[in-house]
Design a protein around this motif. Structure first.
Motif, PDB file in Angstrom:
ATOM      1  N   SER A  49      45.611  25.913  60.100  1.00  0.00           N
ATOM      2  CA  SER A  49      45.622  27.238  59.457  1.00  0.00           C
ATOM      3  C   SER A  49      45.758  27.172  57.941  1.00  0.00           C
ATOM      4  CB  SER A  49      46.767  28.086  60.028  1.00  0.00           C
ATOM      5  OG  SER A  49      48.017  27.462  59.777  1.00  0.00           O
ATOM      6  N   SER A  50      45.734  25.977  57.361  1.00  0.00           N
ATOM      7  CA  SER A  50      45.912  25.887  55.914  1.00  0.00           C
ATOM      8  C   SER A  50      45.318  24.586  55.371  1.00  0.00           C
ATOM      9  CB  SER A  50      47.406  25.944  55.559  1.00  0.00           C
ATOM     10  OG  SER A  50      48.095  24.843  56.139  1.00  0.00           O
ATOM     11  N   LEU A  51      45.044  24.598  54.061  1.00  0.00           N
ATOM     12  CA  LEU A  51      44.653  23.381  53.354  1.00  0.00           C
ATOM     13  C   LEU A  51      45.912  22.750  52.779  1.00  0.00           C
ATOM     14  CD1 LEU A  51      42.229  21.653  52.182  1.00  0.00           C
ATOM     15  CD2 LEU A  51      42.593  22.955  50.077  1.00  0.00           C
ATOM     16  N   VAL A  52      46.119  21.468  53.038  1.00  0.00           N
ATOM     17  CA  VAL A  52      47.293  20.750  52.548  1.00  0.00           C
ATOM     18  C   VAL A  52      46.825  19.651  51.599  1.00  0.00           C
ATOM     19  CG1 VAL A  52      49.258  19.304  53.194  1.00  0.00           C
ATOM     20  CG2 VAL A  52      48.614  21.267  54.620  1.00  0.00           C
ATOM     21  N   VAL A  53      47.337  19.690  50.365  1.00  0.00           N
ATOM     22  CA  VAL A  53      46.924  18.740  49.335  1.00  0.00           C
ATOM     23  C   VAL A  53      48.153  17.988  48.842  1.00  0.00           C
ATOM     24  CG1 VAL A  53      45.689  18.434  47.156  1.00  0.00           C
ATOM     25  CG2 VAL A  53      45.140  20.398  48.617  1.00  0.00           C
ATOM     26  N   LEU A  54      48.092  16.658  48.858  1.00  0.00           N
ATOM     27  CA  LEU A  54      49.183  15.838  48.321  1.00  0.00           C
ATOM     28  C   LEU A  54      48.989  15.738  46.815  1.00  0.00           C
ATOM     29  CD1 LEU A  54      49.342  12.975  50.987  1.00  0.00           C
ATOM     30  CD2 LEU A  54      50.349  15.273  51.044  1.00  0.00           C
ATOM     31  N   VAL A  55      50.041  16.116  46.078  1.00  0.00           N
ATOM     32  CA  VAL A  55      49.944  16.208  44.619  1.00  0.00           C
ATOM     33  C   VAL A  55      51.194  15.611  43.977  1.00  0.00           C
ATOM     34  CG1 VAL A  55      48.517  18.296  44.718  1.00  0.00           C
ATOM     35  CG2 VAL A  55      51.019  18.511  44.598  1.00  0.00           C
ATOM     36  N   ARG A  56      51.145  15.523  42.641  1.00  0.00           N
ATOM     37  CA  ARG A  56      52.344  15.175  41.862  1.00  0.00           C
ATOM     38  C   ARG A  56      52.545  16.223  40.780  1.00  0.00           C
ATOM     39  NH1 ARG A  56      54.950  10.413  42.738  1.00  0.00           N
ATOM     40  NH2 ARG A  56      53.894   9.021  44.211  1.00  0.00           N
ATOM     41  N   ARG A  57      53.799  16.573  40.553  1.00  0.00           N
ATOM     42  CA  ARG A  57      54.150  17.541  39.517  1.00  0.00           C
ATOM     43  C   ARG A  57      54.099  16.869  38.144  1.00  0.00           C
ATOM     44  NH1 ARG A  57      59.587  20.304  41.567  1.00  0.00           N
ATOM     45  NH2 ARG A  57      58.843  22.125  40.405  1.00  0.00           N
ATOM     46  N   PRO A  58      54.199  17.639  37.064  1.00  0.00           N
ATOM     47  CA  PRO A  58      54.088  17.048  35.723  1.00  0.00           C
ATOM     48  C   PRO A  58      55.061  15.900  35.452  1.00  0.00           C
ATOM     49  CG  PRO A  58      53.928  19.426  35.589  1.00  0.00           C
ATOM     50  CD  PRO A  58      54.265  19.108  37.015  1.00  0.00           C
ATOM     51  N   ASP A  59      56.248  15.937  36.098  1.00  0.00           N
ATOM     52  CA  ASP A  59      57.229  14.865  35.886  1.00  0.00           C
ATOM     53  C   ASP A  59      57.019  13.683  36.833  1.00  0.00           C
ATOM     54  OD1 ASP A  59      58.059  15.866  38.304  1.00  0.00           O
ATOM     55  OD2 ASP A  59      60.101  16.368  37.666  1.00  0.00           O
ATOM     56  N   GLY A  60      55.946  13.724  37.632  1.00  0.00           N
ATOM     57  CA  GLY A  60      55.648  12.629  38.554  1.00  0.00           C
ATOM     58  C   GLY A  60      56.211  12.791  39.946  1.00  0.00           C
ATOM     59  N   THR A  61      57.005  13.850  40.181  1.00  0.00           N
ATOM     60  CA  THR A  61      57.590  14.077  41.501  1.00  0.00           C
ATOM     61  C   THR A  61      56.501  14.370  42.529  1.00  0.00           C
ATOM     62  OG1 THR A  61      59.530  15.063  40.452  1.00  0.00           O
ATOM     63  CG2 THR A  61      59.232  15.460  42.818  1.00  0.00           C
ATOM     64  N   PRO A  62      56.498  13.676  43.657  1.00  0.00           N
ATOM     65  CA  PRO A  62      55.504  13.993  44.699  1.00  0.00           C
ATOM     66  C   PRO A  62      55.774  15.361  45.308  1.00  0.00           C
ATOM     67  CG  PRO A  62      57.061  12.350  45.492  1.00  0.00           C
ATOM     68  CD  PRO A  62      57.362  12.540  44.041  1.00  0.00           C
ATOM     69  N   ALA A  63      54.720  16.069  45.654  1.00  0.00           N
ATOM     70  CA  ALA A  63      54.849  17.400  46.230  1.00  0.00           C
ATOM     71  C   ALA A  63      53.645  17.666  47.129  1.00  0.00           C
ATOM     72  CB  ALA A  63      54.943  18.457  45.131  1.00  0.00           C
ATOM     73  N   VAL A  64      53.671  18.821  47.767  1.00  0.00           N
ATOM     74  CA  VAL A  64      52.560  19.260  48.621  1.00  0.00           C
ATOM     75  C   VAL A  64      52.137  20.651  48.178  1.00  0.00           C
ATOM     76  CG1 VAL A  64      51.984  20.070  50.940  1.00  0.00           C
ATOM     77  CG2 VAL A  64      53.123  17.864  50.641  1.00  0.00           C
ATOM     78  N   LEU A  65      50.858  20.823  47.973  1.00  0.00           N
ATOM     79  CA  LEU A  65      50.291  22.138  47.681  1.00  0.00           C
ATOM     80  C   LEU A  65      49.641  22.650  48.958  1.00  0.00           C
ATOM     81  CD1 LEU A  65      49.607  24.244  45.404  1.00  0.00           C
ATOM     82  CD2 LEU A  65      47.395  23.075  45.235  1.00  0.00           C
ATOM     83  N   LYS A  66      50.037  23.834  49.382  1.00  0.00           N
ATOM     84  CA  LYS A  66      49.530  24.398  50.632  1.00  0.00           C
ATOM     85  C   LYS A  66      48.890  25.749  50.350  1.00  0.00           C
ATOM     86  CE  LYS A  66      51.047  25.711  55.306  1.00  0.00           C
ATOM     87  NZ  LYS A  66      52.165  25.669  56.270  1.00  0.00           N
ATOM     88  N   LEU A  67      47.656  25.923  50.812  1.00  0.00           N
ATOM     89  CA  LEU A  67      46.948  27.184  50.660  1.00  0.00           C
ATOM     90  C   LEU A  67      46.580  27.705  52.044  1.00  0.00           C
ATOM     91  CD1 LEU A  67      45.816  25.096  48.216  1.00  0.00           C
ATOM     92  CD2 LEU A  67      44.819  27.268  47.464  1.00  0.00           C
ATOM     93  N   ALA A  68      46.891  28.974  52.296  1.00  0.00           N
ATOM     94  CA  ALA A  68      46.651  29.560  53.623  1.00  0.00           C
ATOM     95  C   ALA A  68      46.078  30.959  53.484  1.00  0.00           C
ATOM     96  CB  ALA A  68      47.956  29.607  54.419  1.00  0.00           C
ATOM     97  N   PRO A  69      45.215  31.362  54.415  1.00  0.00           N
ATOM     98  CA  PRO A  69      44.665  32.713  54.389  1.00  0.00           C
ATOM     99  C   PRO A  69      45.707  33.738  54.814  1.00  0.00           C
ATOM    100  CG  PRO A  69      43.955  31.585  56.369  1.00  0.00           C
ATOM    101  CD  PRO A  69      44.711  30.576  55.566  1.00  0.00           C
ATOM    102  N   THR A  70      45.453  34.992  54.512  1.00  0.00           N
ATOM    103  CA  THR A  70      46.397  36.068  54.839  1.00  0.00           C
ATOM    104  C   THR A  70      46.714  36.106  56.321  1.00  0.00           C
ATOM    105  OG1 THR A  70      45.558  37.361  52.987  1.00  0.00           O
ATOM    106  CG2 THR A  70      46.796  38.550  54.665  1.00  0.00           C
ATOM    107  N   ARG A  71      45.712  35.817  57.159  1.00  0.00           N
ATOM    108  CA  ARG A  71      45.920  35.901  58.610  1.00  0.00           C
ATOM    109  C   ARG A  71      46.954  34.885  59.099  1.00  0.00           C
ATOM    110  NH1 ARG A  71      40.182  33.267  60.644  1.00  0.00           N
ATOM    111  NH2 ARG A  71      39.489  33.597  58.524  1.00  0.00           N
ATOM    112  N   ALA A  72      47.210  33.824  58.309  1.00  0.00           N
ATOM    113  CA  ALA A  72      48.212  32.824  58.673  1.00  0.00           C
ATOM    114  C   ALA A  72      49.615  33.216  58.216  1.00  0.00           C
ATOM    115  CB  ALA A  72      47.838  31.464  58.091  1.00  0.00           C
ATOM    116  N   ARG A  73      49.760  34.378  57.612  1.00  0.00           N
ATOM    117  CA  ARG A  73      51.049  34.932  57.185  1.00  0.00           C
ATOM    118  C   ARG A  73      51.830  33.994  56.257  1.00  0.00           C
ATOM    119  NH1 ARG A  73      50.162  36.726  62.536  1.00  0.00           N
ATOM    120  NH2 ARG A  73      50.911  34.791  63.427  1.00  0.00           N
TER     121      ARG A  73
END
Length: 298
Positions: A52-76
């Motif tokens: 139900s969503s796109l999951v992208v492995l990313v790093r923040r400006p300070d190098g901290t690993p994070a996850v960016l998640k994008l989901a449509p409205t229907r996924a609440r």
């Protein structure tokens, strides 16, 4: 970087509803905007990813690993955000930044390829149940969907399918009758994960195991626990003692989390039939067969 949605996501969204708002078409541009806004460095899109969503492995400006998640409205996604704020990292993945864009979440990075499901079955159930217990809190002020509301929509779809498919009608009738009995006197109202299973519990750094991907709902704890009962359903069906193992699993989980055993059995029945009927409707006959056979044991 191209943000192409994984095939699993495209297929799953296509099963549930047409892409009426063009979310998939707009997804690459939306992902690029979110990456730019948060000044993120992209590592990779998680594949096969979620349904139900796109999951992208990313790093923040300070190098901290994070996850960016994008989901449509229907996924609440806004309901998910509210639940993560309410849990504040206790038992669940942590929200890293306050909301900036609807449908976009920036989350702490767990170990995306290491879930509780990788453990031996008995240990996996124990760890998963312990994680779930931490999530059952008072819901707070957010207007989360209730179990009655969610299962009411599902019940309508089940009735429609049973009317056109006599083979599933007896199980649907049993599941709907059980739902009515369970909703007559729910023992508690807690914030629930909503789609909890072993694969939704990932290894973390600040805690050994943390839940991800909630579709939160408010209701009784047995509803949340019921999805865990049928984990590894393909193994249960393949085993000559599958029915007995399922009954023991219900008893063990109910006792370990102080949930009424019959209510757990009832919600397990309803949710297995609902999933099986839905799988049958969208053209996944093998999944439907497994789920409906499992439901027949209950």
């Amino acid at each position: 970087m191209a943000f192409e949605p994984p095939p699993r996501l495209v297929r799953a969204l296509g099963e549930t509803a047409p892409d009426a708002d063009g979310w998939l078409e707009k997804l690459p541009e939306a992902a690029l905007r979110a990456v730019t806004l948060h000044e993120l460095t992209v590592e990779r899109v998680q594949v096969p990813g979620g349904r139900s969503s796109l999951v992208v492995l990313v790093r923040r400006p300070d190098g901290t690993p994070a996850v960016l998640k994008l989901a449509p409205t229907r996924a609440r996604p806004e309901s998910e955000r509210a639940a993560l704020v309410r849990w504040a990292g206790l038992g669940a993945v942590q929200l890293l930044e306050p909301p900036t864009t609807e449908g976009v979440l920036l989350l702490e990075r767990l170990h995306p390829d290491v879930s509780v499901r990788s453990l031996p079955e008995a240990k996996a159930l124990l760890e998963a149940a312990g994680t779930l217990r931490r999530l059952w809190v008072e819901p707070g002020g957010h207007p989360f969907e209730t179990v009655a509301e969610r299962t009411g929509r599902q019940a309508e779809a089940m009735r429609a399918r049973a009317a056109a498919d006599a083979e599933v009608a007896p199980l649907v009738d049993a599941a709907l009758a059980t739902r009515e009995e369970l909703l007559a006197a729910p023992p508690e109202h807690r914030l629930l994960h909503g789609t909890f299973r072993q694969s939704k519990v990932l290894a973390g750094e600040r805690m050994p195991w943390l839940a991800v991907g909630p579709d939160p709902v408010v209701g009784e704890c047995a509803f949340d626990l019921s999805r865990l009962v049928r984990d590894r359903v393909e193994d249960l069906i393949a085993s000559p003692s599958g029915a007995a193992t399922t009954r023991r699993r219900i008893k063990r989980l109910a006792e370990s989390l102080d949930v009424d055993q019959e209510r757990l059995r009832g919600w397990t029945l309803f949710r297995a039939v609902e999933s099986g009927v839905r799988a049958r409707r969208v053209g996944r006959p093998r999944d439907a067969e497994l789920l409906l056979e499992f439901a027949g044991w209950l």
